[in-house]
Write a protein that holds these residues in place. Structure first.
Motif, PDB file in Angstrom:
ATOM      1  N   ASN A 257       0.845  -1.027  -0.189  1.00  0.00           N
ATOM      2  CA  ASN A 257      -0.257   0.055   0.068  1.00  0.00           C
ATOM      3  C   ASN A 257       0.835   1.218  -0.034  1.00  0.00           C
ATOM      4  OD1 ASN A 257      -2.278  -1.439  -0.219  1.00  0.00           O
ATOM      5  ND2 ASN A 257      -2.362  -1.629   2.293  1.00  0.00           N
ATOM      6  N   LEU A 258       1.919   1.228   0.734  1.00  0.00           N
ATOM      7  CA  LEU A 258       2.666   2.496   0.759  1.00  0.00           C
ATOM      8  C   LEU A 258       3.437   2.660  -0.424  1.00  0.00           C
ATOM      9  CD1 LEU A 258       4.186   4.712   2.220  1.00  0.00           C
ATOM     10  CD2 LEU A 258       5.970   2.931   2.825  1.00  0.00           C
ATOM     11  N   ILE A 259       3.901   1.548  -1.238  1.00  0.00           N
ATOM     12  CA  ILE A 259       4.574   1.712  -2.491  1.00  0.00           C
ATOM     13  C   ILE A 259       3.587   2.139  -3.526  1.00  0.00           C
ATOM     14  CG2 ILE A 259       5.508   0.272  -4.394  1.00  0.00           C
ATOM     15  CD1 ILE A 259       6.940  -1.698  -2.104  1.00  0.00           C
ATOM     16  N   ASN A 260       2.537   1.734  -3.441  1.00  0.00           N
ATOM     17  CA  ASN A 260       1.410   1.832  -4.484  1.00  0.00           C
ATOM     18  C   ASN A 260       0.940   3.484  -4.295  1.00  0.00           C
ATOM     19  OD1 ASN A 260       0.925   0.017  -6.198  1.00  0.00           O
ATOM     20  ND2 ASN A 260      -0.414  -1.195  -4.439  1.00  0.00           N
ATOM     21  N   GLU A 261       0.997   3.901  -3.062  1.00  0.00           N
ATOM     22  CA  GLU A 261       0.815   5.424  -2.715  1.00  0.00           C
ATOM     23  C   GLU A 261       1.909   6.230  -3.213  1.00  0.00           C
ATOM     24  OE1 GLU A 261       0.082   8.562   1.311  1.00  0.00           O
ATOM     25  OE2 GLU A 261       0.373   6.247   1.550  1.00  0.00           O
ATOM     26  N   VAL A 262       3.248   5.744  -3.139  1.00  0.00           N
ATOM     27  CA  VAL A 262       4.239   6.671  -3.482  1.00  0.00           C
ATOM     28  C   VAL A 262       4.505   6.452  -5.026  1.00  0.00           C
ATOM     29  CG1 VAL A 262       6.754   6.948  -3.344  1.00  0.00           C
ATOM     30  CG2 VAL A 262       5.540   6.493  -1.192  1.00  0.00           C
ATOM     31  N   ILE A 267       3.758   4.718 -11.848  1.00  0.00           N
ATOM     32  CA  ILE A 267       3.242   3.728 -12.753  1.00  0.00           C
ATOM     33  C   ILE A 267       2.138   3.881 -13.790  1.00  0.00           C
ATOM     34  CG2 ILE A 267       2.044   1.649 -12.565  1.00  0.00           C
ATOM     35  CD1 ILE A 267       3.463   1.064  -9.883  1.00  0.00           C
ATOM     36  N   LEU A 268       1.342   5.003 -13.293  1.00  0.00           N
ATOM     37  CA  LEU A 268       0.246   5.178 -14.056  1.00  0.00           C
ATOM     38  C   LEU A 268       0.952   5.947 -15.249  1.00  0.00           C
ATOM     39  CD1 LEU A 268      -2.736   5.958 -14.605  1.00  0.00           C
ATOM     40  CD2 LEU A 268      -2.500   8.005 -13.275  1.00  0.00           C
ATOM     41  N   GLN A 269       1.704   6.898 -15.237  1.00  0.00           N
ATOM     42  CA  GLN A 269       2.512   7.620 -16.377  1.00  0.00           C
ATOM     43  C   GLN A 269       3.154   6.700 -17.407  1.00  0.00           C
ATOM     44  OE1 GLN A 269       5.927   8.252 -16.983  1.00  0.00           O
ATOM     45  NE2 GLN A 269       5.563  10.088 -18.342  1.00  0.00           N
ATOM     46  N   SER A 270       3.705   5.710 -16.766  1.00  0.00           N
ATOM     47  CA  SER A 270       4.583   4.667 -17.397  1.00  0.00           C
ATOM     48  C   SER A 270       3.613   4.060 -18.719  1.00  0.00           C
ATOM     49  CB  SER A 270       5.140   3.918 -16.661  1.00  0.00           C
ATOM     50  OG  SER A 270       5.899   2.749 -17.344  1.00  0.00           O
ATOM     51  N   TYR A 271       2.291   3.578 -17.900  1.00  0.00           N
ATOM     52  CA  TYR A 271       1.346   2.967 -18.665  1.00  0.00           C
ATOM     53  C   TYR A 271       0.798   3.935 -19.704  1.00  0.00           C
ATOM     54  CZ  TYR A 271       1.446  -1.754 -16.809  1.00  0.00           C
ATOM     55  OH  TYR A 271       1.881  -3.032 -16.533  1.00  0.00           O
ATOM     56  N   VAL A 272       0.570   5.049 -19.396  1.00  0.00           N
ATOM     57  CA  VAL A 272      -0.105   6.213 -20.270  1.00  0.00           C
ATOM     58  C   VAL A 272       0.866   6.152 -21.535  1.00  0.00           C
ATOM     59  CG1 VAL A 272      -0.925   8.576 -20.580  1.00  0.00           C
ATOM     60  CG2 VAL A 272      -1.638   7.385 -18.501  1.00  0.00           C
ATOM     61  N   GLU A 355      -6.079  -7.757  -1.973  1.00  0.00           N
ATOM     62  CA  GLU A 355      -5.101  -7.643  -3.193  1.00  0.00           C
ATOM     63  C   GLU A 355      -3.685  -7.012  -3.188  1.00  0.00           C
ATOM     64  OE1 GLU A 355      -6.120  -9.211  -5.815  1.00  0.00           O
ATOM     65  OE2 GLU A 355      -8.348  -9.281  -5.798  1.00  0.00           O
ATOM     66  N   ILE A 356      -2.929  -8.019  -3.216  1.00  0.00           N
ATOM     67  CA  ILE A 356      -1.232  -7.613  -3.132  1.00  0.00           C
ATOM     68  C   ILE A 356      -0.813  -7.458  -4.616  1.00  0.00           C
ATOM     69  CG2 ILE A 356       0.986  -8.007  -2.488  1.00  0.00           C
ATOM     70  CD1 ILE A 356      -0.031  -9.434   0.293  1.00  0.00           C
ATOM     71  N   GLY A 357      -0.512  -6.154  -5.095  1.00  0.00           N
ATOM     72  CA  GLY A 357      -0.026  -5.893  -6.363  1.00  0.00           C
ATOM     73  C   GLY A 357       0.165  -4.378  -6.603  1.00  0.00           C
ATOM     74  N   LEU A 358       0.752  -4.104  -7.657  1.00  0.00           N
ATOM     75  CA  LEU A 358       1.197  -2.611  -8.053  1.00  0.00           C
ATOM     76  C   LEU A 358      -0.053  -2.168  -8.922  1.00  0.00           C
ATOM     77  CD1 LEU A 358       4.919  -2.876  -8.920  1.00  0.00           C
ATOM     78  CD2 LEU A 358       3.643  -2.208  -6.832  1.00  0.00           C
ATOM     79  N   THR A 359      -0.383  -0.899  -8.603  1.00  0.00           N
ATOM     80  CA  THR A 359      -1.695  -0.196  -9.269  1.00  0.00           C
ATOM     81  C   THR A 359      -1.132   1.217  -9.821  1.00  0.00           C
ATOM     82  OG1 THR A 359      -2.252   1.128  -7.184  1.00  0.00           O
ATOM     83  CG2 THR A 359      -3.081  -1.101  -7.328  1.00  0.00           C
ATOM     84  N   GLY A 362      -4.374   3.604  -8.086  1.00  0.00           N
ATOM     85  CA  GLY A 362      -5.521   3.377  -7.759  1.00  0.00           C
ATOM     86  C   GLY A 362      -6.328   3.189  -8.738  1.00  0.00           C
ATOM     87  N   PHE A 363      -6.113   3.553 -10.147  1.00  0.00           N
ATOM     88  CA  PHE A 363      -7.132   3.228 -11.287  1.00  0.00           C
ATOM     89  C   PHE A 363      -7.045   1.965 -11.576  1.00  0.00           C
ATOM     90  CE2 PHE A 363      -5.935   7.702 -11.295  1.00  0.00           C
ATOM     91  CZ  PHE A 363      -7.245   8.124 -11.607  1.00  0.00           C
TER      92      PHE A 363
END
Length: 405
Positions: A257-262, A267-272, A355-359, A362-363
């Protein structure tokens, strides 16, 4: 793990230095061409990838330049040893100067060859009077004459190489950034500034993808260690051991959860970015055009495969985190009845529900379902675009105009 990666890079550099010697830069340049900045262009800014220790072959002045510059540099160095192509390398470009040691050395070599050719021609006339084998005389004379002409042509080439390098830069900048040039005008300084900004943006794109993959691999390592410990002791653990295991699983959840917050925005920018340019390249590749030459076709194919590869790199590394987080469920479900407790039941509930995984901030959660859904949407959009633009051949495509890799 970071220290281990640095050690691996040092070992790779030592291997290249030992077995490749002066050709190390040429070899590494080809590797960089396959990881990032795959766009063709004869004047590409040398990347800032290698922070590994310098080899004994790199004791010359620090060089910054293009991939083409770095690739041809060993060849020019060898030519300098033999007094050919009197060029010096500085600030990522070749320089020619009449008053220099290299030019004087080349002049001595040229004068020596020319003098020997004159002597050889005179010897031919003397040999004709003796009725020697004219074929052997002619071939030998032609050999030395052509060598002298070749040396003269290489010296003349050295005078024009700097102008050619500038022409490459001007052509690359104008073809890929024509709108900026129309607005700001072109000069060598402006060309270098645009080139620097372009390569800086490319480096950021590549760095983000690599950084996300590294974070995913580090997290995957922690989860695999947890799974290995569960597999080792699930048949003999008692209630206290399962309580500790459940608390460790909660720690993993908090870490993710901390990794996803930071790292979620990254990650979102990479996928976009990757999905956007993958869609563009796929559309340009399948759009019907009758005037595509072989170079454009090869570029579009390679660029699409390169983008697809980097997208898969990020996706598979992030997906591995989610898949590994579910593997402990097999051990939990096979706990002996005598060792079953409330903590085992709570741990089973945690693994199933959490769910343990990278997001992507949150999208979306990166797993196999997300990869399949993304692939389906990508193909659907491309088919729609293909149908709407069938027969549209109004836009000319060149590799340097499509800055996708």
């Amino acid at each position: 793990m970071v220290a281990g990666s640095g050690k691996i890079l040092q070992n790779i550099d030592k291997f290249c230095c030992l077995f490749l010697g002066p050709s190390k830069d040429l070899f590494l340049s080809q590797i960089r061409l396959n990881i990032h900045m795959a766009r063709p262009g004869l004047h590409l800014k040398y990347d800032v990838w290698s922070e590994v220790p310098k080899s004994p072959w790199d004791k010359h002045e620090e060089l910054e330049g293009t991939d083409s510059f770095r690739s041809i540099l060993p060849v020019i160095r060898v030519a300098n040893v033999f007094g050919l192509v009197p060029l010096s390398a500085a600030n990522g470009c070749f320089r020619f100067a009449w008053l220099s040691f290299r030019t004087a050395y080349a002049a001595v070599v040229l004068l020596m060859l020319a003098s020997f050719v004159v002597v050889r021609i005179l010897s031919v006339f003397v040999a004709n009077e003796r009725q020697e084998d004219w074929v052997r005389l002619f071939t030998s004379t032609a050999f030395y004459s052509l060598a002298a002409v070749g040396a003269l042509l290489l010296c003349n080439l050295a005078r024009k190489v700097p102008e050619v390098c500038d022409s490459f830069l001007r052509c690359y900048i104008k073809s890929g950034h024509e709108y900026e040039i129309d607005l700001l005008g072109y000069s060598d300084a402006m060309g270098l500034i645009i080139l620097f900004i372009n390569k800086y943006a490319t480096f950021i794109w590549n760095f983000i993808d690599i950084f996300v993959s590294c974070v995913a691999l580090i997290l995957l390592r922690h989860i695999r260690l947890y799974n290995a410990r569960v597999e080792e002791g699930y048949l003999r653990w008692t209630g206290k051991d399962w309580r500790t295991t459940r608390e460790d699983h909660l720690s993993l959840i908090r870490l993710v959860n901390l990794i996803n917050e930071v790292f979620g925005p990254i990650i979102l920018q990479s996928y976009v970015t990757n999905l956007l340019f993958t869609t563009v390249q796929l559309y340009l590749g399948i759009r019907p055009r009758s005037d595509k030459d072989i170079t454009t076709r090869l570029y579009l194919t390679w660029s699409f495969l390169h983008l697809l590869g980097r997208l898969l790199l990020v996706s598979l590394s992030c997906t591995a985190v989610y898949e590994a987080s579910k593997k402990s469920m097999i051990c939990i479900l096979n706990v002996p009845v005598d060792n079953y407790s409330v903590d085992v039941w709570r741990l089973q509930h945690q693994v199933q529900e959490q769910e343990i995984g990278l997001t992507g901030y949150g999208f979306f959660l990166v797993n196999k379902s997300f990869i399949l859904a993304t692939t389906g949407a990508l193909v659907t959009y491309e088919v729609i675009l293909y149908q709407l633009n069938f027969g549209d051949e109004t836009t000319e495509i060149t590799p340097t105009q499509v800055m996708c890799t």
